[in-house]
Design an enzyme around this catalytic site. Sequence first.
Site, PDB file in Angstrom:
ATOM      1  N   PRO A 113       0.825  -1.209   0.000  1.00 45.94           N
ATOM      2  CA  PRO A 113       0.000   0.000   0.000  1.00 45.94           C
ATOM      3  C   PRO A 113       0.863   1.265   0.000  1.00 45.94           C
ATOM      4  CG  PRO A 113      -0.346  -1.291   2.020  1.00 45.94           C
ATOM      5  CD  PRO A 113       0.657  -2.013   1.198  1.00 45.94           C
ATOM      6  N   GLU A 114       0.572   2.189  -0.905  1.00 47.28           N
ATOM      7  CA  GLU A 114       1.224   3.499  -0.931  1.00 47.28           C
ATOM      8  C   GLU A 114       0.149   4.541  -0.615  1.00 47.28           C
ATOM      9  OE1 GLU A 114       3.728   4.131  -4.386  1.00 47.28           O
ATOM     10  OE2 GLU A 114       3.916   1.988  -4.714  1.00 47.28           O
TER      11      GLU A 114
END
Length: 281
Positions: A2-3
């Site tokens: 996840p960014e």
Amino acid sequence: LPELPEVETVRRGLEEATRGRAVLAVPWLDHRMVRGPIGADAIRAGMAGQTVDRVERHGKFLVWRFRTGAGLLLHLGMSGRLTAGVQPWAAWPPHTHLVVAMSDGQEVRLRDPRRFGRIGWVQPGDHPWPNLGPDALARNFSARCFQETLGGRQAPIKSLLLDQGVVAGIGNIYADEALFRARIHPLTAGGRLTTADVRRLHRAIRQVLRAAIEHRGTTFRSFEDAAGREGGFLPWLRVYGRTGQACQRCGGAIQSRMIGGRTTHYCERCQPAPSAEASSR
Ligand SMILES: [Zn+2]
């Protein structure tokens, strides 16, 4: 992993599901996920009875903030996934590390098979992200401040974009996508970017992150709500994961190479290598 766009999707989902609701109890918190001076039992006791005010995000970190000003710091790591919903019949699945029972009957659960995520307690007034640079979408991350931070840096811009102390929230996917959109070679030393380069890169970062948020992120299902919606940005990626495919801008083949230990995707024609002259300066 996840960014920023995936974590922002989680932030919105968790806030929508729990804002204004009270925490009834915390039936389960895995002490192996907890970082910082406040232990798992104290966190469980501290959360009971709290009412959710909002969910804050800085880079890839979240704070589930309560009306007292205290909060729960959450980092999803590589594989963390939050779910919120009314599911009294369902047993906790394997790798569940946090279960929060809300007063409206919902359960918020965190699953994280690889356990790289972390959980911590934030006291009222605490600044829970002391070592992070400005959030990539925050107002205080300006092109000018970005250029000041990059000034004199010899490291490749790709590595600097991944450095959460430079700017918070960017990971491997959106670093490659922003550099392609700005037509900057990932090996260019940060300090050698011109003012125009930095402005283009700054604009590209914000554009690609905002577009990804619109699509709820790339392929990850970091937050699962009742509708179980998934991120839909994958078809919009132009270089990441497209090694050997034709560049959508020039038709050349997308390349990949390791930079700072991370696979980096780029187009050699659209993102010309830093010149030998520039490199010897
Ligand atoms: Zn190209």
